[in-house]
Design a protein around this motif. Structure first.
Motif, PDB file in Angstrom:
ATOM      1  N   UNK A  71       3.458   4.321   3.653  1.00  0.00           N
ATOM      2  CA  UNK A  71       4.302   4.427   2.458  1.00  0.00           C
ATOM      3  C   UNK A  71       3.790   3.571   1.301  1.00  0.00           C
ATOM      4  N   UNK A  72       3.202   2.426   1.618  1.00  0.00           N
ATOM      5  CA  UNK A  72       2.674   1.551   0.569  1.00  0.00           C
ATOM      6  C   UNK A  72       1.510   2.217  -0.161  1.00  0.00           C
ATOM      7  N   UNK A  73       0.613   2.862   0.584  1.00  0.00           N
ATOM      8  CA  UNK A  73      -0.511   3.555  -0.040  1.00  0.00           C
ATOM      9  C   UNK A  73      -0.011   4.662  -0.979  1.00  0.00           C
ATOM     10  N   UNK A  74       0.911   5.462  -0.482  1.00  0.00           N
ATOM     11  CA  UNK A  74       1.386   6.607  -1.267  1.00  0.00           C
ATOM     12  C   UNK A  74       2.191   6.147  -2.480  1.00  0.00           C
ATOM     13  N   UNK A  75       3.001   5.106  -2.293  1.00  0.00           N
ATOM     14  CA  UNK A  75       3.779   4.581  -3.423  1.00  0.00           C
ATOM     15  C   UNK A  75       2.852   3.975  -4.474  1.00  0.00           C
ATOM     16  N   UNK A  76       1.823   3.256  -4.033  1.00  0.00           N
ATOM     17  CA  UNK A  76       0.879   2.669  -4.977  1.00  0.00           C
ATOM     18  C   UNK A  76       0.162   3.755  -5.764  1.00  0.00           C
ATOM     19  N   UNK A  77      -0.200   4.817  -5.095  1.00  0.00           N
ATOM     20  CA  UNK A  77      -0.866   5.925  -5.789  1.00  0.00           C
ATOM     21  C   UNK A  77       0.028   6.484  -6.889  1.00  0.00           C
ATOM     22  N   UNK A  98      -3.813  -0.016  -7.882  1.00  0.00           N
ATOM     23  CA  UNK A  98      -4.986   0.186  -7.023  1.00  0.00           C
ATOM     24  C   UNK A  98      -4.730  -0.283  -5.596  1.00  0.00           C
ATOM     25  N   UNK A  99      -5.405   0.366  -4.673  1.00  0.00           N
ATOM     26  CA  UNK A  99      -5.233   0.126  -3.238  1.00  0.00           C
ATOM     27  C   UNK A  99      -6.528  -0.392  -2.634  1.00  0.00           C
ATOM     28  N   UNK A 100      -6.387  -1.380  -1.750  1.00  0.00           N
ATOM     29  CA  UNK A 100      -7.479  -1.832  -0.891  1.00  0.00           C
ATOM     30  C   UNK A 100      -7.027  -1.628   0.546  1.00  0.00           C
ATOM     31  N   UNK A 101      -7.880  -1.024   1.351  1.00  0.00           N
ATOM     32  CA  UNK A 101      -7.596  -0.791   2.770  1.00  0.00           C
ATOM     33  C   UNK A 101      -8.449  -1.738   3.598  1.00  0.00           C
ATOM     34  N   UNK A 102      -7.821  -2.364   4.608  1.00  0.00           N
ATOM     35  CA  UNK A 102      -8.592  -3.114   5.607  1.00  0.00           C
ATOM     36  C   UNK A 102      -8.298  -2.534   6.979  1.00  0.00           C
ATOM     37  N   UNK A 103      -9.356  -2.137   7.681  1.00  0.00           N
ATOM     38  CA  UNK A 103      -9.226  -1.570   9.030  1.00  0.00           C
ATOM     39  C   UNK A 103      -9.778  -2.566  10.041  1.00  0.00           C
TER      40      UNK A 103
END
Length: 391
Positions: free
Chosen positions: A131-137, A142-147
């Motif tokens: 939800x955070x990724x989609x809301x930020x979009x 901007x989004x940073x992903x850490x896997x």
């Protein structure tokens, strides 16, 4: 997203020097594997100071049912709750309810991001991150992903398609645009000098200061197969002069080892290890699972291991361990092959050979990234458009 909503890559740079501090929103609730790297990044960010802009502000996102409700406030960070969105691993009737849950969670998270005036959202996967990724979009943040794992989950596979930058722990992780930064870790671990703390650590656990030491642990709850094999090999290990520190798990009170005969090495059994830094400092070799955080911690401190991947799931634990194993810093054994005889045949010769242990430790350390928290902080602040230096 309408044409009036900027995509993350189109968002202007952050405010100039003298403006409000950059505000970083972190989404990593659920399990310790998501929460620990999130908090390590939060610590790294709060060690920074922007010229004229103050220390970066950090807000964590989580849900009411996750470990984050305890861990995040305990570390001094603000926690804001959003609805969870569990993602079924297989097609089930529950999958039909996911879009509605996502929609509600995204709407609430978007309101939070607007309220917080977020400059960047960093997600660590799991049911809080999607939800955070989609809301930020939608908000143009901007989004940073850490896997953390070698095999990414669904949330981060989606997030990577929306992200300005994608950071990974394992170099071969199959995510679009992946950059290897390593696993952010607590400074108590990443800054650990095992040799300098060895005497203190062994005294803390009632171990002999000079004997080779095997550390056995299976995560916070223990691991039945590791418990069985290690206990059954106790006589052979201690008779050969190898002492053992064994965390059995708080529910595994049936796991016991009789007092050692006179002249034998100690075999110390505890329910849980509150001080993993001291446990690592006490040990020469670990027998453990290969969760992402465990592998990263051991390599960061240069402690070799016999990794026993969890025999369920998608095989990610084996892939987590492979870079360290291939670098010559650890060994790998399948759960089905772990036995007292394997320990006697494979581990006992290592534990009684100081040169072999030293070589393993050197290769394990070479595979580690103890500064991953700082690397990720640099990346996040670049995306936020701020130049921020160490305090």
């Amino acid at each position: 997203m309408t044409s009036s909503q900027p995509a993350p890559g189109d968002r202007p740079a952050g405010p100039p020097s003298g403006a409000d501090p950059v505000h970083v929103v972190l989404a990593g609730g659920g399990t310790g594997g998501h929460i620990e790297p999130m908090l390590a990044l939060a610590d790294a960010l709060t060690r920074r100071t922007a010229a004229g802009g103050g220390t970066p502000r950090v807000t964590c996102l989580g849900t009411a049912r996750g470990m984050e409700t305890r861990l995040v406030p305990a570390r001094g960070y603000d926690l804001r709750l959003i609805p969870p969105v569990p993602l079924p691993r297989k097609p089930t009737p529950d999958l039909l309810r996911v879009p509605g849950r996502v929609w509600r969670a995204v709407a609430e998270t978007r309101q939070l991001l607007d309220e917080l005036r977020a400059d960047v959202v960093v997600g660590f996967g799991g049911y809080v991150a999607l939800p955070a990724y989609l809301a930020a979009r939608r908000a143009g943040v901007p989004v940073v992903v850490h896997e953390q794992n070698a095999l990414p989950g669904l949330a981060n596979r989606i997030g990577a398609r929306l992200a300005a930058r994608v950071a990974v722990t394992v170099p071969s992780t199959p995510l679009r645009g992946a950059e290897h930064v390593g696993m952010p870790l607590r400074t108590a671990i990443s800054g650990l000098d095992r040799a300098a703390r060895r005497g203190e650590a062994r005294a803390e656990f009632g171990l002999d200061p000079d004997r080779p030491t095997l550390l056995v642990f299976g995560g916070s709850q223990g691991a039945a197969s590791l418990n069985r094999a290690a206990v059954a090999a106790a006589d052979a290990l201690t008779a050969a002069g190898v002492q053992v520190l064994h965390a059995r798990g708080p529910k595994n009170t049936e796991v016991t080892v009789p007092a050692r005969p006179a002249g034998s090495a100690p075999y110390v059994v505890v329910d849980y290890l509150e001080r993993m830094d001291l446990a690592y400092a006490a040990a020469d070799l670990a027998l453990c699972r290969s969760g992402a955080v465990t592998v990263a911690e051991l390599s960061a401190v240069g402690l070799p291991a016999a990794f026993v991947p969890l025999p369920i799931g998608n095989g990610e634990q084996r892939l987590n361990a492979l870079p360290v194993v291939e670098a010559g810093g650890s060994v790998l054994v399948a759960d089905a092959d772990l036995s007292p005889s394997w320990i006697e045949r494979e581990l006992l010769p290592l534990l009684t050979d100081p040169q072999a242990l030293s070589a393993l430790a050197e290769h394990a350390a070479a595979a580690g990234t103890p500064d991953a928290d700082e690397r990720l902080a640099d990346l996040v602040l670049q995306v936020a458009g701020r130049e921020v230096a160490l305090r």
